[in-house]
Design a protein around this motif. Structure first.
Motif, PDB file in Angstrom:
ATOM      1  N   ARG A   1      -3.853   3.577   1.137  1.00  0.00           N
ATOM      2  CA  ARG A   1      -4.491   4.665   2.275  1.00  0.00           C
ATOM      3  C   ARG A   1      -4.515   6.264   1.742  1.00  0.00           C
ATOM      4  O   ARG A   1      -4.074   6.643   0.657  1.00  0.00           O
ATOM      5  CB  ARG A   1      -3.405   4.742   3.102  1.00  0.00           C
ATOM      6  N   LEU A   2      -4.980   6.567   2.600  1.00  0.00           N
ATOM      7  CA  LEU A   2      -5.004   8.131   2.848  1.00  0.00           C
ATOM      8  C   LEU A   2      -4.636   8.984   3.597  1.00  0.00           C
ATOM      9  O   LEU A   2      -3.941   8.003   5.086  1.00  0.00           O
ATOM     10  CB  LEU A   2      -6.101   9.030   2.444  1.00  0.00           C
ATOM     11  N   ASN A   3      -3.025   9.704   3.250  1.00  0.00           N
ATOM     12  CA  ASN A   3      -2.739  10.762   5.078  1.00  0.00           C
ATOM     13  C   ASN A   3      -3.439  12.029   4.589  1.00  0.00           C
ATOM     14  O   ASN A   3      -3.486  12.927   3.471  1.00  0.00           O
ATOM     15  CB  ASN A   3      -1.186  10.844   4.633  1.00  0.00           C
ATOM     16  N   LEU A   4      -4.250  12.148   5.565  1.00  0.00           N
ATOM     17  CA  LEU A   4      -4.536  13.388   6.307  1.00  0.00           C
ATOM     18  C   LEU A   4      -3.892  14.516   7.202  1.00  0.00           C
ATOM     19  O   LEU A   4      -3.183  13.419   7.943  1.00  0.00           O
ATOM     20  CB  LEU A   4      -6.104  12.795   6.230  1.00  0.00           C
ATOM     21  N   HIS A   5      -3.984  15.930   6.895  1.00  0.00           N
ATOM     22  CA  HIS A   5      -3.589  16.492   7.321  1.00  0.00           C
ATOM     23  C   HIS A   5      -4.678  17.495   8.502  1.00  0.00           C
ATOM     24  O   HIS A   5      -5.642  17.340   8.156  1.00  0.00           O
ATOM     25  CB  HIS A   5      -2.949  17.604   6.804  1.00  0.00           C
ATOM     26  N   ALA A   6      -3.954  17.411   9.604  1.00  0.00           N
ATOM     27  CA  ALA A   6      -5.363  18.186  10.620  1.00  0.00           C
ATOM     28  C   ALA A   6      -5.651  19.315  10.086  1.00  0.00           C
ATOM     29  O   ALA A   6      -7.353  19.078   9.888  1.00  0.00           O
ATOM     30  CB  ALA A   6      -4.223  18.291  12.082  1.00  0.00           C
TER      31      ALA A   6
ATOM     32  N   PRO B   1       0.425  -1.970   0.216  1.00  0.00           N
ATOM     33  CA  PRO B   1      -0.125   0.067  -0.009  1.00  0.00           C
ATOM     34  C   PRO B   1       0.688   1.103   0.230  1.00  0.00           C
ATOM     35  O   PRO B   1       1.908   1.306   0.562  1.00  0.00           O
ATOM     36  CB  PRO B   1      -0.391  -0.113   1.543  1.00  0.00           C
ATOM     37  N   ILE B   2       0.668   2.633  -0.816  1.00  0.00           N
ATOM     38  CA  ILE B   2       0.689   3.745  -0.518  1.00  0.00           C
ATOM     39  C   ILE B   2       0.053   4.404   0.323  1.00  0.00           C
ATOM     40  O   ILE B   2      -1.306   4.917  -0.330  1.00  0.00           O
ATOM     41  CB  ILE B   2       1.582   3.917  -2.024  1.00  0.00           C
ATOM     42  N   SER B   3       0.885   5.363   0.592  1.00  0.00           N
ATOM     43  CA  SER B   3      -0.405   6.164   1.695  1.00  0.00           C
ATOM     44  C   SER B   3      -0.075   7.787   0.492  1.00  0.00           C
ATOM     45  O   SER B   3       0.754   8.259   0.409  1.00  0.00           O
ATOM     46  CB  SER B   3       0.432   6.652   2.692  1.00  0.00           C
ATOM     47  N   VAL B   4      -1.810   8.358  -0.170  1.00  0.00           N
ATOM     48  CA  VAL B   4      -1.829   8.781  -1.136  1.00  0.00           C
ATOM     49  C   VAL B   4      -1.935  10.366   0.165  1.00  0.00           C
ATOM     50  O   VAL B   4      -2.706  10.365   0.785  1.00  0.00           O
ATOM     51  CB  VAL B   4      -2.514   9.065  -2.374  1.00  0.00           C
ATOM     52  N   HIS B   5      -1.491  11.278  -0.228  1.00  0.00           N
ATOM     53  CA  HIS B   5      -1.055  12.845   0.348  1.00  0.00           C
ATOM     54  C   HIS B   5      -2.533  13.236  -0.070  1.00  0.00           C
ATOM     55  O   HIS B   5      -2.590  13.316  -1.040  1.00  0.00           O
ATOM     56  CB  HIS B   5       0.090  13.109   0.302  1.00  0.00           C
ATOM     57  N   CYS B   6      -3.469  13.853   1.425  1.00  0.00           N
ATOM     58  CA  CYS B   6      -4.900  14.581   0.403  1.00  0.00           C
ATOM     59  C   CYS B   6      -4.772  15.692   0.075  1.00  0.00           C
ATOM     60  O   CYS B   6      -5.664  16.475  -0.514  1.00  0.00           O
ATOM     61  CB  CYS B   6      -5.741  14.966   1.272  1.00  0.00           C
TER      62      CYS B   6
END
Length: 409
Positions: free
Chosen positions: A85-90, A28-33
């Motif tokens: 995956r999804l990489n989510l910022h606060a 899996p690769i965590s794609v950045h939002c």
């Protein structure tokens, strides 16, 4: 060339293409939002980017709210083989409330968790230590003002709580990655004091063990406004991660352009059980261009495979280009990461190591050059076809069609 012909050619070199495809499918690769909206976020309060964060360009179609961003992500995922995956910022909370950074709670991100469940993907998280009035000095966790440090420590604590609950509800531990923009534009007098404050703040922020999440710390060489000194340097965070047991994040855009992340991977892996990787493409400065299938990416992927680090490395992306279609940027960048991994998985590593161990550098060089002629593209096309994902000119048409549908935003 058809896949069966390519499969036979690789087999002549002792490479099993079926095994490579199966292995790639499980990475899996965590794609950045933040590629989808130029690192703007969805907070009601205004702020400006800082600490080297700057997205350039004004291409039509930027996502303006969480629903648009999720729709763009769904399209992007549909063009990328495998499950990711999804990489989510606060700063990407989804709520009608207006909490400050030290007031955010899990409920402000529940729509993202519900969406992730529907998509069958995991989430990763990041505290947002920039684009806020209390970060205007480019100092947060290392700020001389104890009140400002306390604000950001509380923000960090809350993001850890949120990440833990995300990991619990999705059944997949979330990586909570800590990057701060702290530094000085001109030469500081007391680096030690600033780094002491940063360490103390991190210790306070990370003092409570959390289940279902992992902490990571991310270094940087320099950025806009912090040209003279970055408090959280590579050396600072390498030592911190080893002593405190966090993951170390290696961002390909956070080093000098002549430094090789591929070379760093095996070096830090001897002291750290896990690594977080942010894949990017620097150009002159930390510009975070969309990654290409270039020598840097290929070397990094080959090191992950050759050193047997895939099981210990969390792969994420980190670039933001507003000069082109944002959805196309996601698709191109993620697929290039996968192509690099496939290229590495299609190498006869036993044969290459045998030549190197025998100090037969002539054979090693001959092998590495001859292997470049093998039909990697045919195996990639097969991987896409098995995943019901387009490639080639069909992909170009699909990307263009989606961009046209969102261009009026």
């Amino acid at each position: 060339m058809g896949y069966e012909t390519a499969k036979a050619q690789f087999a002549e070199w002792g490479v099993d293409t079926e095994a490579a495809i199966a292995r790639l499918k499980g990475i899996p690769i965590s794609v950045h939002c933040w590629q989808g909206d130029d690192v703007v976020g969805f907070e009601s309060r205004t702020g400006s980017s800082g600490g080297g964060i700057q997205a350039t360009g004004n291409h039509p179609g930027r996502a303006r709210n969480p629903d648009e961003l999720r729709a763009d992500l769904e399209f992007a995922y549909s063009q990328i083989p495998g499950k990711h995956r999804l990489n989510l910022h606060a700063m990407y909370l989804d709520t009608d409330e207006a909490p400050d950074r030290d007031e955010i709670e899990y409920r402000h991100f529940v729509p993202w968790v519900d969406w992730a469940k529907d998509q069958g993907i995991g989430l990763d998280f990041n505290p947002t230590f920039f684009a806020h009035v209390k970060a205007d000095d480019n100092l947060t966790l290392s700020h001389p003002d104890a009140g400002i440090r306390a604000f950001w420590i509380e923000h960090g604590k809350r993001t850890r709580d949120i990440a833990a609950q995300m990991g619990r509800d999705l059944g997949s531990p979330a990586i909570n990655n800590i990057w701060v923009p702290d530094g000085y534009k001109d030469l500081p007098i007391d680096r030690m004091a600033a780094r002491g404050r940063l360490e103390e703040s991190l210790d306070t922020m990370l003092s409570e063990t959390k289940p279902n999440m992992r902490d990571a710390v991310e270094s940087k060489l320099f950025g806009i406004g912090v040209e003279a000194c970055t408090v959280g340097s590579h050396e600072f965070y390498l030592g911190y991660a080893i002593r405190k047991g966090t993951l170390l994040c290696l961002d390909m855009g956070h080093f000098h352009p002549t430094e090789s992340i591929a070379d760093k991977l095996s070096a830090v892996a001897l002291s750290l059980p896990e690594i977080l990787l942010h894949v990017s493409r620097p150009m002159r400065w930390d510009s975070d261009h969309v990654i290409l299938l270039n020598d840097d990416i290929l070397a990094m992927a080959q090191e992950l495979v050759s050193a047997d680090l895939l099981g210990r490395t969390h792969i994420g992306l980190d670039f933001f280009d507003a000069t082109i279609s944002r959805t196309a940027a996601w698709v191109i960048g993620t697929r290039n990461m996968q192509k690099a991994l496939l290229n590495a998985l299609l190498k006869p590593w036993g044969r290459l190591r045998a030549a190197e161990d025998a100090l037969d550098f002539t054979t090693r060089l001959t092998l590495t050059e001859e292997l470049k002629d093998l039909p990697y593209g045919s195996v990639w096309a097969e991987f896409c076809a098995r995943s019901d994902v387009t490639s080639g000119q069909t992909l170009v048409r699909d990307l263009d069609a989606y961009q046209a549908s969102v261009a009026d935003r």
